[in-house]
Design an enzyme around this catalytic site. Structure first.
Site, PDB file in Angstrom:
ATOM      1  N   HIS A  25       6.762  36.561  -3.970  1.00  0.00           N
ATOM      2  CA  HIS A  25       7.095  35.139  -3.913  1.00  0.00           C
ATOM      3  C   HIS A  25       7.853  34.810  -2.636  1.00  0.00           C
ATOM      4  O   HIS A  25       8.483  35.679  -2.022  1.00  0.00           O
ATOM      5  CB  HIS A  25       7.916  34.707  -5.139  1.00  0.00           C
ATOM      6  N   CYS A  26       7.753  33.555  -2.244  1.00  0.00           N
ATOM      7  CA  CYS A  26       8.560  33.060  -1.128  1.00  0.00           C
ATOM      8  C   CYS A  26       9.617  32.146  -1.722  1.00  0.00           C
ATOM      9  O   CYS A  26      10.002  32.291  -2.874  1.00  0.00           O
ATOM     10  CB  CYS A  26       7.698  32.356  -0.091  1.00  0.00           C
ATOM     11  N   MET A  27      10.069  31.170  -0.960  1.00  0.00           N
ATOM     12  CA  MET A  27      11.163  30.321  -1.422  1.00  0.00           C
ATOM     13  C   MET A  27      10.758  29.414  -2.582  1.00  0.00           C
ATOM     14  O   MET A  27      11.573  29.081  -3.435  1.00  0.00           O
ATOM     15  CB  MET A  27      11.657  29.467  -0.247  1.00  0.00           C
ATOM     16  N   ARG A  29       7.086  29.497  -3.942  1.00  0.00           N
ATOM     17  CA  ARG A  29       5.749  29.765  -4.466  1.00  0.00           C
ATOM     18  C   ARG A  29       5.570  31.215  -4.901  1.00  0.00           C
ATOM     19  O   ARG A  29       6.083  32.135  -4.270  1.00  0.00           O
ATOM     20  CB  ARG A  29       4.692  29.463  -3.387  1.00  0.00           C
ATOM     21  N   PHE A 508      16.557  33.322   2.047  1.00  0.00           N
ATOM     22  CA  PHE A 508      15.436  34.137   1.584  1.00  0.00           C
ATOM     23  C   PHE A 508      15.337  35.415   2.412  1.00  0.00           C
ATOM     24  O   PHE A 508      15.611  35.405   3.620  1.00  0.00           O
ATOM     25  CB  PHE A 508      14.132  33.336   1.685  1.00  0.00           C
TER      26      PHE A 508
END
EC number: 2.7.1.211
Length: 609
Positions: A25-27, A29, A508
Protein backbone atom coordinates in the site's frame (compact mmCIF):
# COMPACT_ATOMS: atom_id res chain seq x y z
CA UNK A 1 -18.87 -4.86 7.58
CA UNK A 2 -15.70 -5.29 9.59
CA UNK A 3 -12.27 -4.51 8.12
CA UNK A 4 -11.68 -8.22 7.74
CA UNK A 5 -14.96 -8.64 5.82
CA UNK A 6 -14.11 -5.72 3.53
CA UNK A 7 -10.66 -7.15 2.83
CA UNK A 8 -12.11 -10.57 2.00
CA UNK A 9 -14.55 -8.92 -0.42
CA UNK A 10 -11.73 -6.99 -2.10
CA UNK A 11 -9.68 -10.16 -2.51
CA UNK A 12 -12.67 -11.88 -4.05
CA UNK A 13 -13.34 -8.99 -6.45
CA UNK A 14 -9.75 -8.83 -7.70
CA UNK A 15 -9.93 -12.47 -8.74
CA UNK A 16 -9.17 -14.27 -5.50
CA UNK A 17 -5.92 -14.84 -3.65
CA UNK A 18 -4.68 -17.14 -6.43
CA UNK A 19 -4.74 -14.13 -8.79
CA UNK A 20 -2.53 -11.99 -6.50
CA UNK A 21 1.24 -12.11 -6.89
CA UNK A 22 1.86 -9.43 -4.29
CA UNK A 23 0.11 -6.63 -2.46
CA UNK A 24 1.28 -3.50 -0.67
CA UNK A 25 0.00 0.00 0.00
CA UNK A 26 0.93 3.63 -0.41
CA UNK A 27 -0.49 6.60 1.47
CA UNK A 28 -4.06 6.13 0.26
CA UNK A 29 -4.30 2.99 -1.90
CA UNK A 30 -3.99 -0.74 -1.73
CA UNK A 31 -1.82 -1.87 -4.65
CA UNK A 32 -1.94 -5.29 -6.25
CA UNK A 33 0.38 -7.09 -8.62
CA UNK A 34 -2.05 -9.43 -10.40
CA UNK A 35 -1.59 -12.44 -12.61
CA UNK A 36 -4.58 -11.59 -14.79
CA UNK A 37 -6.21 -8.16 -14.77
CA UNK A 38 -9.20 -9.54 -16.70
CA UNK A 39 -10.38 -11.40 -13.60
CA UNK A 40 -11.04 -8.14 -11.74
CA UNK A 41 -14.71 -7.34 -11.16
CA UNK A 42 -14.45 -3.54 -11.17
CA UNK A 43 -18.19 -2.98 -10.74
CA UNK A 44 -18.36 -5.11 -7.60
CA UNK A 45 -15.08 -3.71 -6.31
CA UNK A 46 -16.28 -0.12 -6.47
CA UNK A 47 -19.47 -1.03 -4.58
CA UNK A 48 -17.46 -2.42 -1.69
CA UNK A 49 -17.64 -0.27 1.48
CA UNK A 50 -14.56 1.94 2.02
CA UNK A 51 -13.46 1.56 -1.62
CA UNK A 52 -13.42 5.13 -2.95
CA UNK A 53 -12.30 4.20 -6.45
CA UNK A 54 -10.10 1.93 -8.57
CA UNK A 55 -7.44 2.39 -11.19
CA UNK A 56 -5.20 0.09 -13.24
CA UNK A 57 -1.87 1.68 -14.09
CA UNK A 58 1.73 0.60 -14.55
CA UNK A 59 0.67 -3.07 -14.35
CA UNK A 60 -0.78 -2.44 -10.90
CA UNK A 61 -4.34 -2.46 -9.66
CA UNK A 62 -4.85 0.48 -7.31
CA UNK A 63 -7.77 0.32 -4.91
CA UNK A 64 -8.31 3.73 -3.31
CA UNK A 65 -9.18 3.46 0.39
CA UNK A 66 -8.07 6.72 1.99
CA UNK A 67 -5.52 7.82 4.56
CA UNK A 68 -6.52 4.96 6.86
CA UNK A 69 -5.39 2.43 4.26
CA UNK A 70 -2.86 0.91 6.68
CA UNK A 71 -5.76 -0.29 8.85
CA UNK A 72 -6.96 -2.38 5.91
CA UNK A 73 -3.54 -3.54 4.76
CA UNK A 74 -2.93 -5.36 8.06
CA UNK A 75 -5.86 -7.81 7.68
CA UNK A 76 -5.12 -8.04 3.94
CA UNK A 77 -1.55 -9.10 4.65
CA UNK A 78 -2.76 -11.64 7.19
CA UNK A 79 -5.33 -13.04 4.76
CA UNK A 80 -2.75 -13.37 1.99
CA UNK A 81 0.04 -14.61 4.25
CA UNK A 82 2.23 -11.56 3.59
CA UNK A 83 4.64 -9.93 6.00
CA UNK A 84 2.64 -7.00 7.34
CA UNK A 85 5.77 -4.90 7.69
CA UNK A 86 6.76 -5.47 4.07
CA UNK A 87 4.75 -3.21 1.83
CA UNK A 88 6.90 -3.71 -1.24
CA UNK A 89 8.65 -0.41 -0.74
CA UNK A 90 11.91 0.63 0.78
CA UNK A 91 11.32 1.65 4.37
CA UNK A 92 12.58 4.93 5.69
CA UNK A 93 15.88 4.35 7.41
CA UNK A 94 16.22 5.69 10.94
CA UNK A 95 19.09 5.72 13.35
CA UNK A 96 18.93 3.13 16.11
CA UNK A 97 18.58 5.78 18.84
CA UNK A 98 15.88 7.68 16.94
CA UNK A 99 13.97 4.48 16.18
CA UNK A 100 14.24 3.39 19.80
CA UNK A 101 13.00 6.74 21.14
CA UNK A 102 10.14 6.82 18.63
CA UNK A 103 9.09 3.37 19.78
CA UNK A 104 9.30 4.21 23.48
CA UNK A 105 7.44 7.47 22.84
CA UNK A 106 4.69 5.54 21.09
CA UNK A 107 4.52 3.01 23.90
CA UNK A 108 4.36 5.58 26.69
CA UNK A 109 2.03 8.08 25.05
CA UNK A 110 -1.21 6.39 26.18
CA UNK A 111 0.01 5.79 29.75
CA UNK A 112 1.37 9.28 30.44
CA UNK A 113 -1.71 10.36 32.47
CA UNK A 114 -1.21 7.46 34.88
CA UNK A 115 2.53 8.14 35.21
CA UNK A 116 2.04 11.91 35.56
CA UNK A 117 -0.68 11.57 38.20
CA UNK A 118 1.19 8.97 40.23
CA UNK A 119 4.45 10.91 39.86
CA UNK A 120 2.88 14.08 41.21
CA UNK A 121 1.49 12.28 44.27
CA UNK A 122 4.76 10.42 44.88
CA UNK A 123 6.82 13.60 44.56
CA UNK A 124 4.60 15.58 46.91
CA UNK A 125 4.73 12.83 49.52
CA UNK A 126 8.53 12.65 49.25
CA UNK A 127 8.67 16.42 49.72
CA UNK A 128 6.49 16.30 52.82
CA UNK A 129 8.69 13.56 54.28
CA UNK A 130 11.86 15.55 53.53
CA UNK A 131 10.37 18.58 55.32
CA UNK A 132 9.37 16.38 58.29
CA UNK A 133 5.70 17.28 57.81
CA UNK A 134 4.77 13.60 57.72
CA UNK A 135 6.58 10.38 58.62
CA UNK A 136 6.96 7.64 56.06
CA UNK A 137 6.04 5.13 58.76
CA UNK A 138 2.45 6.32 59.30
CA UNK A 139 -0.56 4.47 57.92
CA UNK A 140 -1.58 7.60 56.01
CA UNK A 141 1.74 7.69 54.18
CA UNK A 142 1.66 3.96 53.46
CA UNK A 143 -1.85 4.10 51.95
CA UNK A 144 -1.11 7.13 49.77
CA UNK A 145 2.21 5.56 48.73
CA UNK A 146 0.29 2.50 47.50
CA UNK A 147 -1.75 4.79 45.26
CA UNK A 148 1.37 6.56 43.96
CA UNK A 149 3.83 3.67 43.73
CA UNK A 150 1.51 1.08 42.18
CA UNK A 151 1.99 2.50 38.68
CA UNK A 152 5.77 2.49 38.94
CA UNK A 153 6.09 -0.91 40.64
CA UNK A 154 3.84 -2.57 38.06
CA UNK A 155 4.98 -0.41 35.17
CA UNK A 156 5.76 -3.51 33.04
CA UNK A 157 2.00 -4.27 32.92
CA UNK A 158 1.18 -0.82 31.55
CA UNK A 159 4.08 -0.95 29.11
CA UNK A 160 3.08 -4.42 27.92
CA UNK A 161 -0.49 -3.37 27.10
CA UNK A 162 0.70 -0.29 25.20
CA UNK A 163 3.59 -2.05 23.44
CA UNK A 164 1.20 -4.72 22.16
CA UNK A 165 -0.68 -1.98 20.33
CA UNK A 166 2.54 -0.64 18.79
CA UNK A 167 3.82 -4.07 17.73
CA UNK A 168 0.35 -5.25 16.65
CA UNK A 169 0.12 -8.34 18.79
CA UNK A 170 -2.35 -9.76 21.32
CA UNK A 171 -2.61 -7.33 24.24
CA UNK A 172 -3.58 -9.91 26.83
CA UNK A 173 -0.71 -12.22 25.97
CA UNK A 174 1.64 -9.23 26.35
CA UNK A 175 0.21 -8.55 29.81
CA UNK A 176 0.64 -12.24 30.61
CA UNK A 177 4.38 -11.88 29.88
CA UNK A 178 4.55 -8.93 32.29
CA UNK A 179 2.74 -11.01 34.90
CA UNK A 180 5.33 -13.76 34.39
CA UNK A 181 8.17 -11.35 35.21
CA UNK A 182 6.49 -10.12 38.39
CA UNK A 183 4.89 -13.33 39.59
CA UNK A 184 5.34 -13.86 43.38
CA UNK A 185 7.62 -16.84 42.78
CA UNK A 186 10.13 -14.50 41.18
CA UNK A 187 9.66 -11.51 43.51
CA UNK A 188 9.82 -13.72 46.64
CA UNK A 189 13.02 -15.34 45.40
CA UNK A 190 14.54 -11.89 44.93
CA UNK A 191 13.46 -10.80 48.42
CA UNK A 192 14.78 -13.93 50.12
CA UNK A 193 18.05 -13.95 48.19
CA UNK A 194 18.40 -17.69 48.73
CA UNK A 195 18.89 -18.67 45.09
CA UNK A 196 20.37 -16.94 42.04
CA UNK A 197 18.47 -18.92 39.42
CA UNK A 198 15.76 -21.52 38.88
CA UNK A 199 16.52 -24.57 36.73
CA UNK A 200 14.02 -25.07 33.92
CA UNK A 201 13.80 -28.76 32.94
CA UNK A 202 16.64 -29.24 35.42
CA UNK A 203 19.11 -27.69 32.96
CA UNK A 204 18.18 -24.24 31.62
CA UNK A 205 18.96 -21.43 34.13
CA UNK A 206 16.27 -18.79 34.78
CA UNK A 207 18.11 -15.98 36.61
CA UNK A 208 16.35 -14.37 39.58
CA UNK A 209 15.98 -10.61 39.09
CA UNK A 210 13.71 -7.83 40.26
CA UNK A 211 11.78 -6.57 37.23
CA UNK A 212 9.59 -4.11 39.15
CA UNK A 213 9.58 -0.70 37.44
CA UNK A 214 11.67 -1.89 34.48
CA UNK A 215 10.90 -0.86 30.92
CA UNK A 216 13.33 -2.38 28.44
CA UNK A 217 12.80 -6.09 29.25
CA UNK A 218 9.06 -5.98 28.64
CA UNK A 219 9.30 -3.85 25.49
CA UNK A 220 11.67 -6.33 23.86
CA UNK A 221 9.65 -9.23 25.23
CA UNK A 222 6.48 -7.94 23.57
CA UNK A 223 8.41 -7.29 20.36
CA UNK A 224 9.57 -10.92 20.40
CA UNK A 225 6.02 -12.06 21.19
CA UNK A 226 4.69 -10.23 18.13
CA UNK A 227 7.01 -12.20 15.82
CA UNK A 228 6.47 -15.49 17.61
CA UNK A 229 2.69 -15.10 17.48
CA UNK A 230 2.66 -14.36 13.71
CA UNK A 231 5.08 -17.21 13.02
CA UNK A 232 3.03 -19.75 15.01
CA UNK A 233 -0.25 -18.47 13.55
CA UNK A 234 1.13 -18.87 10.05
CA UNK A 235 2.34 -22.42 10.64
CA UNK A 236 -0.79 -23.82 12.25
CA UNK A 237 -3.89 -24.92 10.33
CA UNK A 238 -6.86 -22.57 10.70
CA UNK A 239 -8.80 -25.02 12.88
CA UNK A 240 -6.02 -25.13 15.52
CA UNK A 241 -5.17 -21.43 15.71
CA UNK A 242 -7.75 -20.29 18.26
CA UNK A 243 -6.39 -22.53 21.02
CA UNK A 244 -2.81 -23.38 20.09
CA UNK A 245 -1.52 -20.06 18.71
CA UNK A 246 -1.82 -18.26 22.09
CA UNK A 247 -0.70 -21.37 23.99
CA UNK A 248 2.51 -21.89 22.03
CA UNK A 249 3.21 -18.15 21.72
CA UNK A 250 2.93 -17.55 25.46
CA UNK A 251 5.04 -20.60 26.30
CA UNK A 252 7.86 -19.75 23.88
CA UNK A 253 7.84 -15.99 24.52
CA UNK A 254 7.69 -16.54 28.29
CA UNK A 255 10.72 -18.84 28.33
CA UNK A 256 12.65 -16.55 25.97
CA UNK A 257 11.89 -13.56 28.20
CA UNK A 258 12.89 -15.26 31.45
CA UNK A 259 16.07 -16.86 30.11
CA UNK A 260 17.40 -14.36 27.56
CA UNK A 261 15.64 -11.00 27.13
CA UNK A 262 15.12 -10.15 30.82
CA UNK A 263 18.58 -11.19 32.05
CA UNK A 264 20.37 -9.42 29.20
CA UNK A 265 18.57 -6.17 30.06
CA UNK A 266 19.51 -6.49 33.74
CA UNK A 267 23.12 -7.34 32.92
CA UNK A 268 23.33 -4.24 30.72
CA UNK A 269 22.37 -2.19 33.76
CA UNK A 270 25.00 -3.91 35.88
CA UNK A 271 27.62 -3.30 33.19
CA UNK A 272 26.67 0.37 33.18
CA UNK A 273 27.07 0.49 36.95
CA UNK A 274 30.53 -1.08 36.78
CA UNK A 275 31.58 1.45 34.15
CA UNK A 276 30.39 4.36 36.27
CA UNK A 277 32.28 3.06 39.31
CA UNK A 278 35.43 2.81 37.19
CA UNK A 279 35.11 6.42 36.02
CA UNK A 280 35.29 7.71 39.60
CA UNK A 281 38.67 6.04 40.05
CA UNK A 282 39.98 7.97 37.03
CA UNK A 283 38.49 11.43 37.64
CA UNK A 284 35.36 12.66 39.43
CA UNK A 285 34.97 15.42 36.80
CA UNK A 286 35.13 12.90 33.97
CA UNK A 287 32.60 10.83 35.89
CA UNK A 288 30.39 13.90 36.14
CA UNK A 289 30.53 14.53 32.41
CA UNK A 290 29.75 10.92 31.50
CA UNK A 291 27.22 10.14 34.26
CA UNK A 292 25.41 13.41 33.62
CA UNK A 293 25.22 12.61 29.92
CA UNK A 294 23.97 9.04 30.30
CA UNK A 295 21.66 9.58 33.29
CA UNK A 296 18.60 10.78 31.28
CA UNK A 297 18.81 7.91 28.80
CA UNK A 298 19.48 5.50 31.68
CA UNK A 299 16.23 6.59 33.38
CA UNK A 300 14.51 6.41 30.01
CA UNK A 301 15.55 2.78 29.57
CA UNK A 302 15.20 1.76 33.21
CA UNK A 303 18.94 1.07 33.56
CA UNK A 304 19.30 3.81 36.20
CA UNK A 305 18.36 1.34 38.96
CA UNK A 306 21.81 -0.18 38.57
CA UNK A 307 23.46 3.04 39.83
CA UNK A 308 21.74 3.02 43.24
CA UNK A 309 23.83 0.15 44.68
CA UNK A 310 26.99 2.12 43.82
CA UNK A 311 25.76 5.08 45.85
CA UNK A 312 24.80 2.84 48.78
CA UNK A 313 28.20 1.14 48.68
CA UNK A 314 29.91 4.55 48.70
CA UNK A 315 28.00 5.51 51.85
CA UNK A 316 29.14 2.27 53.49
CA UNK A 317 32.81 2.54 52.44
CA UNK A 318 33.45 6.29 52.43
CA UNK A 319 30.67 7.77 54.50
CA UNK A 320 29.66 9.98 51.57
CA UNK A 321 28.71 9.74 47.89
CA UNK A 322 29.28 11.96 44.82
CA UNK A 323 27.03 9.99 42.46
CA UNK A 324 23.70 10.98 43.98
CA UNK A 325 24.36 14.72 43.53
CA UNK A 326 24.80 13.99 39.81
CA UNK A 327 21.45 12.20 39.79
CA UNK A 328 20.05 15.36 41.40
CA UNK A 329 21.49 17.52 38.61
CA UNK A 330 20.05 15.18 35.97
CA UNK A 331 16.58 15.48 37.50
CA UNK A 332 16.83 19.27 37.53
CA UNK A 333 18.03 19.34 33.90
CA UNK A 334 15.13 17.13 32.84
CA UNK A 335 12.80 19.50 34.70
CA UNK A 336 14.28 22.57 33.00
CA UNK A 337 14.01 21.12 29.50
CA UNK A 338 10.43 20.04 30.17
CA UNK A 339 9.44 23.43 31.59
CA UNK A 340 10.57 25.16 28.37
CA UNK A 341 8.13 23.04 26.35
CA UNK A 342 5.28 24.55 28.39
CA UNK A 343 5.84 27.80 26.50
CA UNK A 344 5.99 26.03 23.13
CA UNK A 345 2.63 24.26 23.13
CA UNK A 346 -0.77 25.91 22.81
CA UNK A 347 -3.46 23.52 24.01
CA UNK A 348 -4.57 23.57 27.63
CA UNK A 349 -4.40 19.77 27.82
CA UNK A 350 -0.73 19.69 26.76
CA UNK A 351 0.17 22.58 29.07
CA UNK A 352 -1.48 20.78 31.97
CA UNK A 353 0.45 17.55 31.35
CA UNK A 354 3.74 19.41 30.91
CA UNK A 355 3.23 21.47 34.08
CA UNK A 356 2.49 18.42 36.20
CA UNK A 357 5.48 16.60 34.66
CA UNK A 358 7.81 19.53 35.42
CA UNK A 359 6.57 19.77 39.01
CA UNK A 360 7.04 16.00 39.40
CA UNK A 361 10.58 16.43 38.09
CA UNK A 362 11.32 19.07 40.73
CA UNK A 363 10.02 16.63 43.29
CA UNK A 364 12.37 13.91 42.04
CA UNK A 365 10.02 11.87 39.81
CA UNK A 366 11.19 12.34 36.23
CA UNK A 367 9.42 9.48 34.43
CA UNK A 368 6.40 11.62 33.46
CA UNK A 369 8.69 14.24 31.92
CA UNK A 370 10.90 11.73 30.11
CA UNK A 371 8.24 9.36 28.83
CA UNK A 372 5.46 11.86 28.28
CA UNK A 373 7.30 14.95 27.05
CA UNK A 374 10.98 14.57 26.18
CA UNK A 375 10.53 11.33 24.23
CA UNK A 376 8.29 13.35 21.91
CA UNK A 377 10.50 16.45 21.74
CA UNK A 378 13.89 14.92 21.01
CA UNK A 379 15.71 18.26 20.83
CA UNK A 380 14.51 18.98 24.35
CA UNK A 381 15.85 15.56 25.38
CA UNK A 382 19.24 16.60 23.99
CA UNK A 383 18.98 19.85 25.97
CA UNK A 384 18.32 17.89 29.15
CA UNK A 385 21.31 15.64 28.46
CA UNK A 386 23.66 18.58 27.92
CA UNK A 387 22.37 20.42 30.99
CA UNK A 388 22.77 17.29 33.10
CA UNK A 389 26.30 16.65 31.87
CA UNK A 390 27.54 20.23 32.34
CA UNK A 391 25.97 20.64 35.78
CA UNK A 392 27.27 17.24 36.96
CA UNK A 393 30.78 18.11 35.80
CA UNK A 394 30.51 21.47 37.59
CA UNK A 395 29.55 20.03 40.99
CA UNK A 396 32.12 17.23 40.63
CA UNK A 397 34.87 19.80 40.07
CA UNK A 398 34.03 21.38 43.43
CA UNK A 399 33.64 18.01 45.15
CA UNK A 400 29.94 18.26 45.99
CA UNK A 401 28.89 15.22 47.99
CA UNK A 402 26.07 13.95 50.18
CA UNK A 403 26.28 11.98 53.44
CA UNK A 404 23.05 9.99 53.36
CA UNK A 405 20.62 8.49 50.87
CA UNK A 406 17.73 10.79 49.94
CA UNK A 407 15.42 11.22 46.93
CA UNK A 408 16.96 13.58 44.38
CA UNK A 409 14.32 16.30 44.61
CA UNK A 410 14.35 20.02 45.28
CA UNK A 411 13.34 19.20 48.86
CA UNK A 412 16.59 17.30 49.35
CA UNK A 413 18.59 20.54 49.07
CA UNK A 414 18.85 21.01 52.86
CA UNK A 415 20.85 17.76 52.98
CA UNK A 416 23.63 19.60 51.14
CA UNK A 417 23.97 22.38 53.73
CA UNK A 418 27.66 22.74 54.59
CA UNK A 419 30.82 23.62 52.70
CA UNK A 420 29.43 22.36 49.37
CA UNK A 421 25.99 23.96 49.64
CA UNK A 422 26.68 26.97 47.42
CA UNK A 423 28.07 24.77 44.66
CA UNK A 424 25.02 22.49 44.84
CA UNK A 425 22.74 25.53 44.47
CA UNK A 426 24.79 26.85 41.56
CA UNK A 427 24.66 23.39 39.98
CA UNK A 428 20.85 23.38 40.19
CA UNK A 429 20.67 26.83 38.60
CA UNK A 430 23.07 25.71 35.86
CA UNK A 431 21.16 22.46 35.21
CA UNK A 432 17.74 24.08 35.00
CA UNK A 433 18.90 27.25 33.26
CA UNK A 434 21.02 25.62 30.56
CA UNK A 435 18.53 22.88 29.70
CA UNK A 436 15.65 25.38 29.70
CA UNK A 437 17.52 27.79 27.41
CA UNK A 438 18.63 25.09 24.99
CA UNK A 439 15.16 23.56 24.85
CA UNK A 440 13.64 27.01 24.31
CA UNK A 441 15.89 27.75 21.32
CA UNK A 442 15.92 24.26 19.78
CA UNK A 443 12.21 23.40 19.90
CA UNK A 444 9.96 25.38 17.52
CA UNK A 445 6.72 26.97 18.70
CA UNK A 446 3.61 24.91 18.20
CA UNK A 447 1.14 26.35 15.72
CA UNK A 448 -1.28 28.82 17.25
CA UNK A 449 -3.71 28.66 14.37
CA UNK A 450 -6.22 26.63 16.32
CA UNK A 451 -6.32 29.31 19.03
CA UNK A 452 -6.85 32.23 16.66
CA UNK A 453 -9.40 30.62 14.37
CA UNK A 454 -11.50 27.83 15.72
CA UNK A 455 -13.36 27.42 12.43
CA UNK A 456 -10.76 28.35 9.79
CA UNK A 457 -7.55 26.91 8.41
CA UNK A 458 -5.12 28.83 6.23
CA UNK A 459 -4.02 26.82 3.18
CA UNK A 460 -0.60 27.92 1.90
CA UNK A 461 1.41 27.16 -1.22
CA UNK A 462 3.36 23.98 -0.57
CA UNK A 463 6.21 24.88 -2.95
CA UNK A 464 7.39 27.52 -5.37
CA UNK A 465 5.82 26.89 -8.75
CA UNK A 466 2.83 26.98 -11.07
CA UNK A 467 -0.63 26.43 -9.62
CA UNK A 468 -2.51 23.46 -11.11
CA UNK A 469 -6.26 23.01 -10.47
CA UNK A 470 -6.99 19.62 -8.99
CA UNK A 471 -9.17 18.79 -11.99
CA UNK A 472 -6.09 19.01 -14.25
CA UNK A 473 -3.96 16.56 -12.27
CA UNK A 474 -3.23 13.54 -14.54
CA UNK A 475 -4.43 10.99 -11.99
CA UNK A 476 -8.15 10.43 -11.73
CA UNK A 477 -7.93 9.56 -8.04
CA UNK A 478 -6.94 13.19 -7.46
CA UNK A 479 -8.69 14.88 -10.39
CA UNK A 480 -12.09 13.35 -9.56
CA UNK A 481 -11.59 14.39 -5.93
CA UNK A 482 -12.08 10.86 -4.62
CA UNK A 483 -9.72 11.63 -1.76
CA UNK A 484 -10.78 15.21 -1.06
CA UNK A 485 -10.44 18.83 -2.19
CA UNK A 486 -7.26 20.78 -2.62
CA UNK A 487 -4.80 21.94 -5.24
CA UNK A 488 -1.55 21.03 -6.98
CA UNK A 489 1.62 22.95 -7.81
CA UNK A 490 4.26 22.07 -10.38
CA UNK A 491 7.37 22.65 -8.27
CA UNK A 492 10.21 24.73 -9.69
CA UNK A 493 12.88 23.96 -7.11
CA UNK A 494 11.74 20.75 -5.35
CA UNK A 495 11.60 22.42 -1.92
CA UNK A 496 8.43 21.29 -0.17
CA UNK A 497 6.98 23.20 2.79
CA UNK A 498 4.03 22.53 5.08
CA UNK A 499 0.81 23.94 3.57
CA UNK A 500 -0.75 24.30 7.05
CA UNK A 501 0.28 24.60 10.67
CA UNK A 502 -0.15 21.45 12.69
CA UNK A 503 1.36 18.13 13.72
CA UNK A 504 2.94 15.62 11.36
CA UNK A 505 0.89 12.45 11.71
CA UNK A 506 2.47 10.30 9.00
CA UNK A 507 5.64 10.15 6.94
CA UNK A 508 5.20 7.33 4.47
CA UNK A 509 8.20 4.93 4.29
CA UNK A 510 8.73 5.69 0.58
CA UNK A 511 8.98 9.38 1.54
CA UNK A 512 6.62 10.59 -1.19
CA UNK A 513 3.79 11.59 1.14
CA UNK A 514 3.36 13.39 4.46
CA UNK A 515 0.21 13.66 6.56
CA UNK A 516 -0.48 16.70 8.77
CA UNK A 517 -3.31 17.35 11.23
CA UNK A 518 -4.16 20.91 12.25
CA UNK A 519 -5.08 22.03 15.75
CA UNK A 520 -8.75 22.00 14.81
CA UNK A 521 -8.73 18.51 13.34
CA UNK A 522 -8.30 19.08 9.59
CA UNK A 523 -6.31 16.26 7.98
CA UNK A 524 -4.06 17.34 5.13
CA UNK A 525 -2.15 15.09 2.76
CA UNK A 526 0.94 16.32 0.91
CA UNK A 527 1.55 13.94 -2.00
CA UNK A 528 4.81 14.53 -3.88
CA UNK A 529 4.59 13.45 -7.50
CA UNK A 530 2.32 10.90 -9.15
CA UNK A 531 2.90 7.16 -8.78
CA UNK A 532 6.19 8.03 -7.06
CA UNK A 533 5.58 5.40 -4.39
CA UNK A 534 7.20 2.95 -6.81
CA UNK A 535 10.53 4.82 -6.48
CA UNK A 536 10.92 3.39 -2.99
CA UNK A 537 12.15 6.66 -1.48
CA UNK A 538 14.70 7.46 -4.17
CA UNK A 539 14.56 11.12 -5.19
CA UNK A 540 13.13 12.29 -1.86
CA UNK A 541 14.70 13.58 1.34
CA UNK A 542 12.30 14.15 4.22
CA UNK A 543 13.20 16.49 7.10
CA UNK A 544 10.33 15.87 9.52
CA UNK A 545 9.05 12.95 11.55
CA UNK A 546 5.68 11.95 12.94
CA UNK A 547 4.84 13.92 16.07
CA UNK A 548 6.73 17.07 15.07
CA UNK A 549 5.01 20.45 14.89
CA UNK A 550 5.20 22.31 11.58
CA UNK A 551 4.23 25.70 10.16
CA UNK A 552 4.19 27.01 6.57
CA UNK A 553 7.83 27.99 7.17
CA UNK A 554 8.81 24.39 7.94
CA UNK A 555 10.57 22.56 5.12
CA UNK A 556 9.07 19.09 4.89
CA UNK A 557 11.12 17.58 2.09
CA UNK A 558 13.36 18.05 -0.91
CA UNK A 559 12.48 16.44 -4.24
CA UNK A 560 15.21 15.59 -6.74
CA UNK A 561 13.21 16.82 -9.71
CA UNK A 562 15.66 15.76 -12.49
CA UNK A 563 15.91 12.23 -11.08
CA UNK A 564 12.16 11.83 -10.65
CA UNK A 565 11.52 13.07 -14.18
CA UNK A 566 14.15 10.67 -15.53
CA UNK A 567 12.09 7.83 -14.02
CA UNK A 568 9.12 9.00 -16.09
CA UNK A 569 7.16 10.33 -13.13
CA UNK A 570 5.14 13.55 -12.80
CA UNK A 571 6.64 15.93 -10.22
CA UNK A 572 3.66 18.08 -9.29
CA UNK A 573 2.85 18.24 -5.59
CA UNK A 574 -0.76 17.60 -4.59
CA UNK A 575 -2.27 18.99 -1.39
CA UNK A 576 -5.57 17.47 -0.23
CA UNK A 577 -7.90 17.86 2.71
CA UNK A 578 -8.94 14.27 3.24
CA UNK A 579 -11.65 14.68 5.89
CA UNK A 580 -13.94 16.92 3.88
CA UNK A 581 -16.79 16.30 6.31
CA UNK A 582 -15.10 18.93 8.48
CA UNK A 583 -15.17 21.55 5.70
CA UNK A 584 -18.02 23.95 5.04
CA UNK A 585 -16.45 25.93 2.21
CA UNK A 586 -13.26 27.31 0.71
CA UNK A 587 -13.01 31.09 0.84
CA UNK A 588 -10.34 33.18 -0.82
CA UNK A 589 -9.18 34.14 -4.27
CA UNK A 590 -10.99 32.43 -7.13
CA UNK A 591 -8.13 33.20 -9.51
CA UNK A 592 -5.16 31.18 -8.33
CA UNK A 593 -3.56 30.52 -11.70
CA UNK A 594 0.06 31.47 -12.16
CA UNK A 595 3.21 31.12 -10.12
CA UNK A 596 3.23 31.25 -6.33
CA UNK A 597 6.01 31.49 -3.80
CA UNK A 598 6.19 28.75 -1.18
CA UNK A 599 4.22 29.78 1.88
CA UNK A 600 1.93 32.19 0.02
CA UNK A 601 -1.64 32.14 1.36
CA UNK A 602 -3.87 30.56 -1.27
CA UNK A 603 -7.18 29.93 0.47
CA UNK A 604 -8.97 29.90 3.79
CA UNK A 605 -10.86 26.74 4.65
CA UNK A 606 -14.02 27.45 6.64
CA UNK A 607 -14.98 24.53 8.88
CA UNK A 608 -18.32 23.28 10.05
CA UNK A 609 -19.31 24.55 13.45
Amino acid sequence: MTKEDIVKQIIKDVGGSDNINNAWHCMTRLRFDLKDEKKVDYAALEKTPKVVGTKYQSNQLQVVIGTDVADYYAPLAKELGLDEANQGETSEKKGAVSLFMDTVSGVFGPIVPAIAGAGMIKGLMAGLVALNVISNQTDTYLVIDMIASGVFTFLPFFVAASAARIFKTNQYLAIAIAATLQFPTMTNAVAEGSISAFRLFGVLPVPVFNYAGTVIPIIFAVLALSYIYRWVDKLLPQVLRTVFTPTISLFVAGILTLTVIGPISIHLGNLLAAGVAGLFTISPVLAGIVVGAIRPIAIFTGLHHAMTPIALQNFANQGYDMLMPMMFMANMAITGATAAIYFKVKTKEEKSIILSSAVSGLLGITEPALFGILSKYKKAFIAATVGSSVASAFISFFGVRIYGYILSSIFSLPAYIGEYFIYAVLGIILAIGLSFAMSWFLVPNQAAEGDRYTNEVDLHAVTHGEYVPLEDVPDEVFSTKMMGEGYAIESQDGQIFAPVSGEVTTVFPSKHAVGIKTQNGVEVLVHMGIDTVSLGGQGFEVFVKAGEQVTPQTKLAQMDLPFIKQQGKETMVIVLITNMDRVQQFSGSTDLEGRHQAGALLEKVVLNA
